[in-house]
Design an enzyme around this catalytic site. Structure first.
Site, PDB file in Angstrom:
ATOM      1  N   HIS A  49       0.817  -1.205   0.000  1.00  0.00           N
ATOM      2  CA  HIS A  49       0.000   0.000   0.000  1.00  0.00           C
ATOM      3  C   HIS A  49       0.855   1.261   0.000  1.00  0.00           C
ATOM      4  O   HIS A  49       0.500   2.257  -0.634  1.00  0.00           O
ATOM      5  CB  HIS A  49      -0.917  -0.004   1.224  1.00  0.00           C
ATOM      6  N   HIS A  95     -10.324   2.419  -0.663  1.00  0.00           N
ATOM      7  CA  HIS A  95     -10.532   1.984   0.716  1.00  0.00           C
ATOM      8  C   HIS A  95     -11.339   0.690   0.670  1.00  0.00           C
ATOM      9  O   HIS A  95     -12.383   0.559   1.295  1.00  0.00           O
ATOM     10  CB  HIS A  95     -11.237   3.070   1.544  1.00  0.00           C
TER      11      HIS A  95
END
Length: 734
Positions: A49, A95
């Protein structure tokens, strides 16, 4: 033999998402075993990420520059020149994992995080968009997830007073165990008031502002870099909790301080919280940072350095200020009721140094966390090209009207009104065109200029042929902006894929980016910001490859814009672009023929550019104000959407041969124009002079749709199936 620090084992290293080889790299860089806090810091900074370790190699091949680009990838958001000394600041981010685990807070904090990325750079957010993917509507979790995600997006954006003006929502069984929630924010800033994140200079105060730090969201970045299994719900503590009212205060306080010359650098505390913000600021400024964790505002007692550094509590910022400006800055944040604390100083050591209760608890070279992060050139295989549709796979339906009703009532094409009515899309009073059109239009306050905004991708194309799917995603976003009269300027992306350690998934990623890059260059449509979200799969079942595109364009004069609604009885419908009846990977093939097969429609980028530029010229010259691009469902679905938007029917003329291909094929680079009869010949003549295919295909009028005088479908029946599905589905019981 591998050396471990006190209390650290091979199992703990693995639980932090680090491989044995990566841990060996850490030992080599540190010259000693890391302690537990240092291990946690490495784990988040080297996570997929934060480090993009599987994708960086390929992201470098995307087009990111142009005359319109002020700041490309690498900052909190991309920045483009929109004229008159102004700039648009925008980015899209995922998300996904948090929203599957806890849909309301996952989606809400996704919206909050992307807004901070924008106002961190000095821009006031003017619009939010989203790109959502859910599983099969009949799946036991889908309605719960849709309800929670939509409520979270609306709850956060509405409280912030930023309109949610557009987006897309689609369904497919591949997302049953891993939904996608991609959030996009666009802001406006004067070009001489842009702020960046490089912490330049030594001896400058490092300041923490916003909410207090809690234990929510710890290891959120690591969790977002791992695939799911049947126990994914146990990861609920890694989901952050948002407070939009605090973020509104933080926005206003930051913009007020930005009006002064106090700030040297500023960074949102997003994924990996205090760790990523301090490390990225130090790295970009080529300095070290020393933080005294005793000064970090905490909302829970007994928080340890590991927890403070890895917490992803929301509504927080890190700043580097000009020395001596601390008191003036503190006064602003006190006024807005927010925490303000001087927690550190920039240094010349090149290290991230942390102290707690009088002791040094971490001391790591910043380059070890950034430049030394692993970069993988993972093995990949090309996706085999699918066979074209065989003869007879998609036969013509007995009733074209009945087929249209089926398509317009399918989850992919039904009205999303149930969703967007939960969003405040008119707050700030500058939304000229909200959800439901090809692109949203938001006025630049106090002017006649506007931004056009869209999100788009067709994952089924990307699965069948990633190169064509990548091209089409970019071309479709470009076409959406063009269809409202905007000049497309740049895009952001959110690249959602499965496990990159599987060569076939990595191949999807590589080839989608290849197609995206080709389209971006051909259309002068660079990518200035974005996000990569990998490991989107559960128990080895990957999502469809979904490289979502967010596009931004500018309309110089709102007097010359277009919309989808048919305006007047008697208007002539003109088709721009060639129709070859391509039904491979179409919604018609899937919904009417129960076939997900064939090749996706080829994307001719030269034709996209030529046809789009022509349509935009027609809009800018005032020749046409009703335009719709043709995509999912083909020409007939596009006309149906225009008819429903305007409350006027249409009589279409289609060739006798391959009528259903003409009506439902998804050939690219096409638009429908509705023009006054006296303008039709002029437009068709101008198109011919520009070597563009244009033909009259019908006329607006009546209260029904028809083809060659038959296959009648009333607008009332069409509206019932189009508007009724979402509300009915969401209110029904399992």
């Amino acid at each position: 033999m591998t050396s471990y620090g006190e209390g650290i084992t091979a199992k703990i290293v693995s639980e932090h998402g680090l491989t044995e080889g990566e841990y060996s790299q850490i030992l080599k860089r540190m010259g000693r075993p890391p302690n537990y806090t240092e291990l946690g810091i490495f784990s988040v900074m080297w996570s997929e990420h934060c480090s993009y370790k599987s994708s960086r190699r390929w992201l470098k091949e995307l087009p990111t520059t142009g005359d319109q680009v002020i700041c490309g990838p690498g900052e909190n958001a991309g920045i483009i020149d929109i004229g008159d000394g102004q700039a648009a600041v925008f980015k899209m981010e995922s998300h996904n994992h948090p929203s599957f685990i806890e849909p309301y807070q996952g989606a809400a904090t996704g919206v909050g995080g992307i807004m901070r990325d924008v106002f961190t750079m000095g821009a006031r957010p003017i619009a939010n968009l989203n790109a959502l993917r859910f599983g099969d509507p009949a799946h036991e979790k889908t309605r719960h997830l849709v309800s929670g995600v939509v409520a979270g997006i609306g709850g956060y954006g509405n409280c912030m007073g930023v309109p949610t003006v557009g987006g897309e929502t689609n369904f497919h069984p591949s997302y049953n165990g891993n939904i996608l929630v991609n959030a996009m924010t666009v802001g406006i800033v004067d070009q001489n008031k842009i702020f960046y994140s490089a912490a330049k200079g030594v001896g400058n105060p490092v300041v923490y502002v916003g909410s207090k730090t809690g234990r929510d969201g710890i290891h959120g970045a690591t969790m977002a870099s791992a695939e799911f299994d049947d126990n994914s719900d146990e990861k609920r503590p890694t989901v952050q909790v948002g407070d939009p009212f605090t973020e509104k205060l933080l926005l206003e306080a930051c913009l007020e301080l930005m009006a002064s010359d106090a700030i040297i650098a500023i960074q949102d505390m997003g994924a990996a919280g205090l760790t990523s913000s301090s490390v990225e600021m130090a790295s970009k400024g080529e300095v070290g940072i020393e933080l005294n964790l005793d000064n970090v505002p905490c909302r829970e007692t007994g928080m340890q350095p590991y927890e403070m550094m890895l917490s992803e509590s929301q509504e927080r910022m890190l700043m580097v200020l000009q020395p001596g400006r601390e008191d003036a800055a503190r006064a602003i944040f006190d006024k807005w009721g927010l925490d303000f604390a001087v927690i550190g100083v920039t240094t010349n050591t090149g290290n991230l140094t942390l102290t707690h209760q009088g002791a040094v608890v971490a001391d790591i070279p910043v380059e070890g966390l950034t430049e030394d992060a692993p970069i993988y050139d993972r093995p990949w295989v090309s996706t085999p090209k699918p066979a074209p549709l065989s003869a007879g796979t998609c036969p013509p339906p007995e009733d074209m009207g009945a087929a249209l009703l089926t398509l317009m009532g399918s989850p992919d094409l039904v009205s999303r009104r149930w969703i967007w009515e939960q969003y405040d899309h008119t707050v700030m009073a500058d939304t000229v065109q909200g959800p439901g059109g090809d692109a949203a239009i938001v006025r630049i306050h106090g002017t006649s200029k506007a931004l056009a905004l869209t999100t788009d991708v067709t994952p089924r194309y990307c699965k069948a042929d990633p190169i064509e799917g990548g091209r089409q995603a970019v071309a479709e976003a470009w076409r959406n902006l063009t269809a409202v009269g905007a000049t497309p300027l740049a895009m952001t992306d959110c690249l959602n894929f499965g496990n990159p350690e599987r060569p076939e998934i990595m191949g999807q990623f590589v080839e989608c980016l290849q197609g995206m890059g080709e389209a971006g260059r051909a259309l002068d449509f660079p990518i200035v910001s974005g996000n990569v979200s990998l490991y989107n799969e559960t128990n080895g079942e990957a999502i469809l490859p979904t490289p979502a595109i967010g596009g931004v364009g500018v309309i110089k004069d709102l007097a010359n814009r277009a919309h989808v609604a048919l305006e007047e009885t008697g208007d002539v419908l003109i088709l721009i672009g060639e129709s070859n009846g391509h039904l491979g990977q179409s919604l018609f093939a899937r919904e009417i023929c129960d076939q997900e097969c064939g090749t996706p429609p080829p994307v001719d980028l030269a034709a996209e550019r030529r046809n789009g530029d022509f349509v935009r010229t027609c809009i800018e010259s005032g020749l046409v104000s009703c335009v719709h691009d043709i995509s999912d469902g083909g020409l007939y679905a596009a006309v149906a959407e225009m008819a429903l938007a305007g409350g006027i029917g249409a009589a279409l003329e289609a060739p006798e041969a391959n009528t259903h291909g003409f009506l439902f094929g998804e050939d690219q680079a096409r638009y429908i124009l509705a023009v006054r009869p006296e303008q039709a010949d002029k437009i068709i003549k101008q198109a011919a002079e520009a070597s563009i295919h244009a033909q009259q295909i019908g006329q607006a009028g009546g209260a029904a749709l028809s083809v060659n005088g038959a296959h009648m479908v009333s607008l009332s029946d069409l509206r019932d199936v189009h508007e009724g599905w979402f509300a009915s589905h969401m209110s029904s019981r399992t």
